[in-house]
Write an enzyme that holds these catalytic residues in place. Structure first.
Site, mmCIF file in Angstrom:
data_model
loop_
_atom_site.group_PDB
_atom_site.id
_atom_site.type_symbol
_atom_site.label_atom_id
_atom_site.label_comp_id
_atom_site.label_asym_id
_atom_site.label_seq_id
_atom_site.Cartn_x
_atom_site.Cartn_y
_atom_site.Cartn_z
ATOM 1 N N CYS A 149 1.123 -1.385 0.138
ATOM 2 C CA CYS A 149 -0.143 -0.037 0.390
ATOM 3 C C CYS A 149 1.013 1.249 0.004
ATOM 4 O O CYS A 149 2.257 1.393 0.413
ATOM 5 C CB CYS A 149 -0.971 -0.237 1.404
ATOM 6 S SG CYS A 149 -0.283 0.388 2.660
ATOM 7 N N CYS A 160 0.630 4.251 1.614
ATOM 8 C CA CYS A 160 1.165 4.664 3.516
ATOM 9 C C CYS A 160 2.507 3.871 3.732
ATOM 10 O O CYS A 160 3.281 4.150 4.390
ATOM 11 C CB CYS A 160 0.045 4.608 4.213
ATOM 12 S SG CYS A 160 -1.327 2.533 4.308
#
Length: 137
Positions: free
Chosen positions: A46, A48
């Site tokens: 992802c 993040c």
């Protein structure tokens, strides 16, 4: 399961900075139940993880005198059985990826979950980790 060609560069971001991979449940148990301090990052594909979590752990371990004895990582969606075992050690926290955990003498002493990573700059997360290192390492 994610394809290796996608995952390998993201794994390398940590392994090239001194993190050992945990790819089997046995490696997880050995690392997390050992004496001393162990940092484990559940890595992820992802944004993040790429923008905050991986840069934060690298920043933290490279900018402090007190750091964990062992730096480890396992990749969600790729090192499936290893990540499942890490998550057993993280109970009562729910599954989270990315996630960063610090163990001392086999006990979980500090946890950063995905919701504490998303939307935060790497520097903020690194400061959080450095404070944990100063307390437990």
């Amino acid at each position: 399961m994610y394809p290796a060609e996608i995952v390998m560069p993201m794994k390398a971001e940590l392994t090239e900075n001194g993190f050992d991979e945990l790819v089997t449940p046995e490696e997880v148990d050995q690392a997390l139940k050992s004496e001393g301090t162990t940092l484990v990052m559940i890595n992820s594909v992802c944004g993040c993880a790429a923008g905050s979590a991986r840069p934060a752990v690298v920043m933290a371990v490279n900018n402090t005198d007190k750091r964990p004895d062992k730096l480890t990582t396992s990749f969600a969606g790729f090192d499936i059985t290893a990540v499942n075992r890490v998550r057993e050690h993280l109970l009562p926290y729910p599954p989270s990826s990315p996630a960063i955990a610090l163990f001392k003498d086999g006990q979980l002493v500090h946890m950063i979950e995905r919701h504490q990573i998303e939307g935060r700059p790497a520097q903020v997360i690194a400061r959080n980790l450095i404070a944990a290192f100063e307390s437990y390492c």
